[in-house]
Design an enzyme around this catalytic site. Structure first.
Site, PDB file in Angstrom:
ATOM      1  CG  HIS A   1       6.727 -10.166   1.923  1.00  0.00           C
ATOM      2  ND1 HIS A   1       7.047  -9.458   3.062  1.00  0.00           N
ATOM      3  CD2 HIS A   1       5.410 -10.531   2.069  1.00  0.00           C
ATOM      4  CE1 HIS A   1       5.991  -9.407   3.856  1.00  0.00           C
ATOM      5  NE2 HIS A   1       4.992 -10.045   3.274  1.00  0.00           N
TER       6      HIS A   1
ATOM      7  CD  GLN B   1       4.530 -14.507   4.491  1.00  0.00           C
ATOM      8  OE1 GLN B   1       3.855 -13.543   4.832  1.00  0.00           O
ATOM      9  NE2 GLN B   1       4.350 -15.729   4.996  1.00  0.00           N
TER      10      GLN B   1
ATOM     11  CB  CYS C   1       2.492 -14.872   1.883  1.00  0.00           C
ATOM     12  SG  CYS C   1       1.827 -13.949   0.477  1.00  0.00           S
TER      13      CYS C   1
ATOM     14  CG  ASP D   1       1.390 -13.860  -3.250  1.00  0.00           C
ATOM     15  OD1 ASP D   1       0.339 -13.666  -2.614  1.00  0.00           O
ATOM     16  OD2 ASP D   1       2.282 -12.994  -3.366  1.00  0.00           O
TER      17      ASP D   1
ATOM     18  NE  ARG E   1       5.513 -12.102   8.143  1.00  0.00           N
ATOM     19  CZ  ARG E   1       4.921 -11.122   7.452  1.00  0.00           C
ATOM     20  NH1 ARG E   1       3.890 -11.379   6.686  1.00  0.00           N
ATOM     21  NH2 ARG E   1       5.395  -9.881   7.493  1.00  0.00           N
TER      22      ARG E   1
ATOM     23  NE  ARG F   1       3.408  -4.756   3.679  1.00  0.00           N
ATOM     24  CZ  ARG F   1       2.626  -5.829   3.797  1.00  0.00           C
ATOM     25  NH1 ARG F   1       1.326  -5.732   3.580  1.00  0.00           N
ATOM     26  NH2 ARG F   1       3.125  -7.000   4.116  1.00  0.00           N
TER      27      ARG F   1
END
Ligand code: CP
Ligand code: NVA
Length: 300
Positions: A129, A132, A259, A219, A287, A102
């Site tokens: 991402h 996700q 998310c 988000d 996840r 990340r």
């Protein structure tokens, strides 16, 4: 020897491979697949940004598959003192069987993958991402039975998450509508790639995006790394909050996804986040299942 596979973007998979990972994830979730393909294997997890879900789901998922995960803070590695990515990638590849990263610039993960001889997984960059979205697709499949003929609305920042949704839409063929203020659109090349493959709308009007949609998605307005712009962003995103009024314009059986982490009272109201259409905690749980299937596919 088969060449190693990376997962830097959803487009690293064909549609059939993507469907295969998601089916495996469902089998792992239901317990019909209890294999442990990571016995004796190690995943290194490099974090240059904060994380709750990604860190814990990868660590627990690796363990459940029989393997071991190492948490490495980018700041505390020699990488944080300037050791080149290409050296770090080659050294870690001598010790571990997969690397999740990340970080900020997507080019860093791409460079890491180029030099690593083990699979590299994108755990979030400024560009995407994908892990996700695997979980989000799984949630969509469970809640709505799949994506054929479905309309997904994205309301808010055209950020890393929005880019990965564009890739998912292009690969799987569902319709994606993105509502964002001018200047906050998703990545243009990713948009063009998706628009050449499926119906994609980018609009400034949240109502246009959500009309009759099956999934409403948002988000945070300020992603990690953009904190210096948060005041300007709060202003720019006025009118883009997902509230009951906006949800009422989607299909009555539409689901709400986020998310997480969420900022209640900014991009989403408490009522929507905690309401009956919200699937955010199933999404967070997924996840774990999606990444187990991903690791089994890449590292098993
Ligand atoms: N959604 C997500 O990636 O959460 P974390 O930042 O907690 O990992
Ligand atoms: N867009 C957010 C997602 C966090 C999981 C960020 O990049 O901070």
């Amino acid at each position: 020897m088969t060449p190693k596979r990376d997962f830097l973007a959803l487009t690293d998979f064909t549609p059939a491979e993507l469907e295969g990972v998601l089916s495996l994830a469902l089998a792992m979730k239901s317990g019909t697949d209890r294999r442990q393909p990571l016995v004796g294997r190690t995943l290194a997890m490099i974090f240059g940004k904060s994380s709750t879900r990604t860190r814990v789901s990868f660590e627990v998922g690796t363990r459940q598959l029989g393997g071991h995960a190492l948490f490495l803070s980018a700041r505390e590695l020699q990488l944080g003192r300037g050791e080149p990515i290409r050296d770090t990638a080659r050294v870690l590849s001598r010790y571990v069987d997969g690397i999740m990263i990340r970080t900020y610039a997507h080019a860093e993960v791409a460079e890491f993958a180029r030099y690593a001889s083990v699979p590299v997984i994108n755990g979030l960059t400024d560009k995407g991402h994908p892990c996700q979205i695997l979980a989000d697709l799984l949630t969509m499949r469970e809640a709505l039975g799949g994506w054929a003929g479905k309309v997904v609305a994205w309301v808010g920042d055209g950020n890393n998450m929005a880019n990965s949704w564009l890739e998912a839409a292009g690969l799987l063929g569902f319709e994606l509508r993105v509502a964002c203020p001018e200047g906050y659109e998703p990545d243009h090349a990713t948009y063009e790639w998706a628009a050449a493959r499926t119906r994609v709308l980018v609009t400034e009007l949240p109502e246009e995006a959500v009309a009759g949609a099956h999934v409403i998605n948002t988000d945070v307005w300020t992603s990690m790394g953009d904190e210096g712009e948060s005041d300007a962003r709060r202003l720019a995103f006025t009118g883009y909050a997902v509230d009951d009024k906006l949800m009422a314009q989607a299909r009555p059986d539409a689901i709400f996804l986020h998310c997480l982490p969420a900022h209640r009272g900014e991009e989403v109201t408490e009522a929507v986040l905690e309401g009956p259409q919200s699937r955010v905690f199933d999404q967070a749980e997924n996840r774990l299942h999606a990444q187990k299937a991903l690791m089994a596919t890449l590292m098993g």
